[in-house]
Design an enzyme around this catalytic site. Structure first.
Site, PDB file in Angstrom:
ATOM      1  N   HIS A 220      42.310  24.809  58.857  1.00 41.39           N
ATOM      2  CA  HIS A 220      42.382  25.030  57.399  1.00 41.39           C
ATOM      3  C   HIS A 220      41.260  25.980  56.955  1.00 41.39           C
ATOM      4  O   HIS A 220      40.114  25.561  56.801  1.00 41.39           O
ATOM      5  CB  HIS A 220      42.237  23.680  56.668  1.00 41.39           C
ATOM      6  CG  HIS A 220      42.445  23.765  55.194  1.00 41.39           C
ATOM      7  ND1 HIS A 220      43.146  22.805  54.497  1.00 41.39           N
ATOM      8  CD2 HIS A 220      42.045  24.669  54.263  1.00 41.39           C
ATOM      9  CE1 HIS A 220      43.178  23.125  53.216  1.00 41.39           C
ATOM     10  NE2 HIS A 220      42.491  24.254  53.048  1.00 41.39           N
TER      11      HIS A 220
ATOM     12  N   HIS B 262      40.382  29.651  54.366  1.00 42.49           N
ATOM     13  CA  HIS B 262      40.811  30.677  53.404  1.00 42.49           C
ATOM     14  C   HIS B 262      40.109  31.990  53.743  1.00 42.49           C
ATOM     15  O   HIS B 262      38.881  32.052  53.750  1.00 42.49           O
ATOM     16  CB  HIS B 262      40.454  30.258  51.971  1.00 42.49           C
ATOM     17  CG  HIS B 262      41.121  28.987  51.568  1.00 42.49           C
ATOM     18  ND1 HIS B 262      42.324  28.951  50.899  1.00 42.49           N
ATOM     19  CD2 HIS B 262      40.772  27.690  51.775  1.00 42.49           C
ATOM     20  CE1 HIS B 262      42.683  27.690  50.699  1.00 42.49           C
ATOM     21  NE2 HIS B 262      41.758  26.900  51.228  1.00 42.49           N
TER      22      HIS B 262
ATOM     23  N   ARG C 285      41.209  34.936  52.148  1.00 43.18           N
ATOM     24  CA  ARG C 285      41.441  35.859  51.013  1.00 43.18           C
ATOM     25  C   ARG C 285      42.111  37.151  51.497  1.00 43.18           C
ATOM     26  O   ARG C 285      42.758  37.175  52.516  1.00 43.18           O
ATOM     27  CB  ARG C 285      40.131  36.183  50.262  1.00 43.18           C
ATOM     28  CG  ARG C 285      39.286  34.982  49.925  1.00 43.18           C
ATOM     29  CD  ARG C 285      40.002  33.963  49.107  1.00 43.18           C
ATOM     30  NE  ARG C 285      39.090  32.913  48.635  1.00 43.18           N
ATOM     31  CZ  ARG C 285      39.492  31.699  48.289  1.00 43.18           C
ATOM     32  NH1 ARG C 285      40.758  31.351  48.367  1.00 43.18           N
ATOM     33  NH2 ARG C 285      38.622  30.805  47.850  1.00 43.18           N
TER      34      ARG C 285
ATOM     35  N   ASN D 250      47.286  30.754  49.909  1.00 45.59           N
ATOM     36  CA  ASN D 250      47.061  30.889  48.452  1.00 45.59           C
ATOM     37  C   ASN D 250      46.236  32.139  48.138  1.00 45.59           C
ATOM     38  O   ASN D 250      45.207  32.085  47.463  1.00 45.59           O
ATOM     39  CB  ASN D 250      46.395  29.625  47.874  1.00 45.59           C
ATOM     40  CG  ASN D 250      44.997  29.403  48.422  1.00 45.59           C
ATOM     41  OD1 ASN D 250      44.705  29.773  49.562  1.00 45.59           O
ATOM     42  ND2 ASN D 250      44.123  28.815  47.622  1.00 45.59           N
TER      43      ASN D 250
ATOM     44  N   LYS E 132      52.958  24.912  53.132  1.00 51.20           N
ATOM     45  CA  LYS E 132      51.862  24.273  52.395  1.00 51.20           C
ATOM     46  C   LYS E 132      52.322  23.924  50.994  1.00 51.20           C
ATOM     47  O   LYS E 132      52.828  24.772  50.252  1.00 51.20           O
ATOM     48  CB  LYS E 132      50.664  25.239  52.329  1.00 51.20           C
ATOM     49  CG  LYS E 132      49.477  24.752  51.483  1.00 51.20           C
ATOM     50  CD  LYS E 132      48.575  23.787  52.221  1.00 51.20           C
ATOM     51  CE  LYS E 132      47.506  23.159  51.323  1.00 51.20           C
ATOM     52  NZ  LYS E 132      46.218  23.812  51.364  1.00 51.20           N
TER      53      LYS E 132
ATOM     54  N   HIS F 259      48.170  19.684  49.910  1.00 57.34           N
ATOM     55  CA  HIS F 259      47.003  19.513  49.047  1.00 57.34           C
ATOM     56  C   HIS F 259      47.318  18.284  48.200  1.00 57.34           C
ATOM     57  O   HIS F 259      48.097  18.359  47.259  1.00 57.34           O
ATOM     58  CB  HIS F 259      46.767  20.747  48.172  1.00 57.34           C
ATOM     59  CG  HIS F 259      45.532  20.608  47.339  1.00 57.34           C
ATOM     60  ND1 HIS F 259      44.422  21.411  47.490  1.00 57.34           N
ATOM     61  CD2 HIS F 259      45.211  19.720  46.361  1.00 57.34           C
ATOM     62  CE1 HIS F 259      43.480  21.024  46.638  1.00 57.34           C
ATOM     63  NE2 HIS F 259      43.941  20.004  45.939  1.00 57.34           N
TER      64      HIS F 259
ATOM     65  N   HIS G  59      42.068  18.141  53.846  1.00 62.55           N
ATOM     66  CA  HIS G  59      40.743  17.810  53.286  1.00 62.55           C
ATOM     67  C   HIS G  59      40.702  16.422  52.650  1.00 62.55           C
ATOM     68  O   HIS G  59      40.458  16.281  51.456  1.00 62.55           O
ATOM     69  CB  HIS G  59      40.260  18.872  52.292  1.00 62.55           C
ATOM     70  CG  HIS G  59      41.339  19.477  51.414  1.00 62.55           C
ATOM     71  ND1 HIS G  59      42.151  18.727  50.600  1.00 62.55           N
ATOM     72  CD2 HIS G  59      41.704  20.766  51.232  1.00 62.55           C
ATOM     73  CE1 HIS G  59      42.980  19.532  49.962  1.00 62.55           C
ATOM     74  NE2 HIS G  59      42.742  20.776  50.335  1.00 62.55           N
TER      75      HIS G  59
ATOM     76  N   ASP H 219      38.238  24.082  55.438  1.00 64.29           N
ATOM     77  CA  ASP H 219      38.530  24.498  54.067  1.00 64.29           C
ATOM     78  C   ASP H 219      37.470  25.477  53.558  1.00 64.29           C
ATOM     79  O   ASP H 219      37.117  25.479  52.375  1.00 64.29           O
ATOM     80  CB  ASP H 219      38.648  23.302  53.116  1.00 64.29           C
ATOM     81  CG  ASP H 219      39.378  23.669  51.825  1.00 64.29           C
ATOM     82  OD1 ASP H 219      39.998  24.745  51.756  1.00 64.29           O
ATOM     83  OD2 ASP H 219      39.302  22.883  50.863  1.00 64.29           O
TER      84      ASP H 219
ATOM     85  N   HIS I 119      34.166  32.515  47.460  1.00 62.91           N
ATOM     86  CA  HIS I 119      34.303  33.154  46.143  1.00 62.91           C
ATOM     87  C   HIS I 119      33.041  33.994  45.923  1.00 62.91           C
ATOM     88  O   HIS I 119      31.942  33.557  46.286  1.00 62.91           O
ATOM     89  CB  HIS I 119      34.378  32.117  45.017  1.00 62.91           C
ATOM     90  CG  HIS I 119      35.626  31.278  45.030  1.00 62.91           C
ATOM     91  ND1 HIS I 119      36.825  31.712  44.514  1.00 62.91           N
ATOM     92  CD2 HIS I 119      35.859  30.034  45.486  1.00 62.91           C
ATOM     93  CE1 HIS I 119      37.738  30.771  44.649  1.00 62.91           C
ATOM     94  NE2 HIS I 119      37.175  29.726  45.246  1.00 62.91           N
TER      95      HIS I 119
END
Ligand code: DOR
Ligand code: ZN
Length: 345
Positions: free
Chosen positions: A14, A16, A18, A42, A99, A136, A174, A247, A251
Site C-alpha cells: 500500500h 501512494h 502520486r 487515487n 480499491k 479503505h 491501514h 500507506d 503531500h
C-alpha cells in the site's frame, strides 16, 4: 544484540506515488527496499481504466531507478465503471484487484462510492476472477465521530460485502482499531495491512490542545493507546493475516500547512522498513519481521515470495527532516529523529 539481520526482500502492499514531479521525487525511496509495491489509484485523475493503469505502471517503473521493481495497481472503483474494461484488465493482470474508497473519505476520493450496492456488479466480477478487494474502511456521516468511522464501516458496509461475496478476498487497509484487528482475525479470506504510523501514534500525537499536527494527520486517523497496542500485537506476534503496507502518502508541505484537513497523509517511504524493524525490536519480536514484511503479503495475494535477501544493520542514523527536490518539499515521518536500524545498500 545482533549487528545484522537478513530477511527476504519485502513488498509494500500500500503506497501512494502520486504523479508528475512528485512521483519523480518519491518513487525511488520505495524501490530502494521493496521488490513490489501496490501503487494506490487515487491519483488526481483516478485510475479507473486499464489503459491508465498500464501508463501509470510504466511512469512509476521508469522513475524508480531500479530494474527489478514491480508495480501492481488496483482499479479505483466508481459507480460508473466500464465493467468490460474492468474484467479484461483483471484477466490480463493489469489490475491486481480493485480499491474501494467510500465517497469523500480521503485524498482524491470524490469519485468514490456512495452506495455500496451500486458496485456489486464489479464485486461479482472480482470474486469470479479470484482477485482482491482492497478497502479503505471508513464510513463518513455527520453524526459519526471521526474516531468511530472504521467501526461503523465494518458494521454497516464491510459486513454486508463479506456476507454477500463469500469467496471474495478482502484487505482491510491501514487497520487503525482493535475492532478492525478482531474483524480481520475472525473472518475468512480477510487480510489487513498495518502502517508504521498506526503503531507509533495515538490521537494525542495528532490533536494537541486546540491544534492539529498536520504531519501526523492521516486517514484513518490514529486512535487510542488500546488500539495501538492491539495493532502492534497483531503485526508482531499473531501475524498470520497481517502484512506490510506503509500507506506512505506524500503531500507538499505548502499544501499540508494551508488546509490540513483536506490533505491527510504521512510520508514514511524514506525510513519505512527501518521503522518497522525498530517497532518489532521494541516488541521483542525481530524474528517475526520477515513473515510480516515478506511472506504474509505474497501468500495472501497468491504471488511468489521474493528470492533475494536484504540486510538491516544495527546502526544509528538520523532520519532527515525533509525531502527537498525539484521544487517539492515533503516532511518525512520521524524526520529529525534517530533510528537504530538501517537498510544496507
Ligand atoms: O492519510 C491518507 N492519505 N489516507 C488515505 O487513505 C489516502 C492518503 C493519500 O492519498 O493522501
Ligand atoms: Zn492509502
Amino acid at each position: 544484540m545482533k549487528n545484522n539481520i537478513q530477511i527476504l526482500q519485502p513488498d509494500d502492499w500500500h503506497v501512494h506515488f502520486r504523479e508528475g514531479a512528485m512521483l519523480k521525487v518519491v518513487s525511488h525511496f520505495s524501490a530502494r527496499i521493496n521488490r513490489r509495491c501496490i501503487a494506490m489509484p487515487n491519483t488526481n485523475t483516478p485510475i479507473t481504466e486499464s489503459n491508465q493503469a498500464v501508463n501509470y505502471k510504466a511512469e512509476i517503473q521508469n522513475n524508480s531507478k531500479s530494474e527489478d521493481f514491480e508495480i501492481l495497481i488496483p482499479c479505483y472503483l466508481t459507480e460508473n465503471l466500464d465493467l468490460n474494461d474492468f474484467k479484461e484488465g483483471l484477466k490480463k493482470n493489469i489490475f491486481i484487484g480493485a480499491k474501494l474508497y467510500p465517497n469523500n473519505v480521503t485524498t482524491n476520493s470524490s469519485l468514490g462510492v456512495s452506495k455500496i450496492e451500486n458496485i456489486y456488479p464489479a464485486l461479482e466480477i472480482l470474486e469470479k476472477e479470484n482477485k482482491v478487494l482492497l478497502v479503505h474502511g471508513e464510513k463518513i456521516r455527520k453524526d459519526i465521530d471521526i474516531f468511530d468511522r472504521e467501526k461503523y464501516f465494518i458494521d454497516q458496509e464491510l459486513n454486508k460485502i463479506r456476507d454477500k461475496f463469500k469467496e471474495l478476498k478482502i484487505v482491510l487497509e491501514h487497520v487503525s482499531t482493535s475492532y478492525g484487528i478482531d474483524f480481520v482475525k475472525s473472518n475468512n479470506l480477510m487480510g489487513g495491512t498495518i502502517t508504521p504510523h498506526h503503531m507509533l501514534l495515538t490521537k494525542k500525537d495528532v490533536f494537541i490542545d486546540d491544534s492539529i499536527n498536520p504531519y501526523h494527520f492521516c486517514m484513518p486517523v490514529a486512535k487510542t493507546e488500546k488500539d495501538l497496542i492491539a495493532i502492534r500485537k497483531a503485526a508482531c506476534h499473531q501475524n498470520k493475516k497481517f502484512f506490510l503496507g506503509t500507506d506512505s502518502a506524500p503531500h507538499h508541505i505548502n499544501h499540508k500547512l494551508k488546509n490540513i484537513l483536506s490533505k491527510p497523509g504521512i510520508f514514511s517511504a524514506v525510513s519505512s522498513l527501518e521503522l518497522y524493524a525498530s517497532i518489532f525490536e521494541e516488541e521483542n519480536s525481530l524474528r517475526n519481521l520477515e513473515v510480516f514484511s515478506s511472506i504474509n503479503g505474497p501468500k495472501f495475494y497468491n504471488l511468489p515470495v521474493n528470492k533475494k535477501n536484504i540486510t538491516l544493520t544495527n546502526e544509528q542514523w538520523l532520519v532527515p527532516e525533509f525531502i527537498e527536490d525539484n521544487n517539492i518539499k515533503i516532511k518525512n515521518f520521524y524526520g529529525g529523529k534517530k533510528l537504530n536500524w538501517k537498510v544496507k545498500n
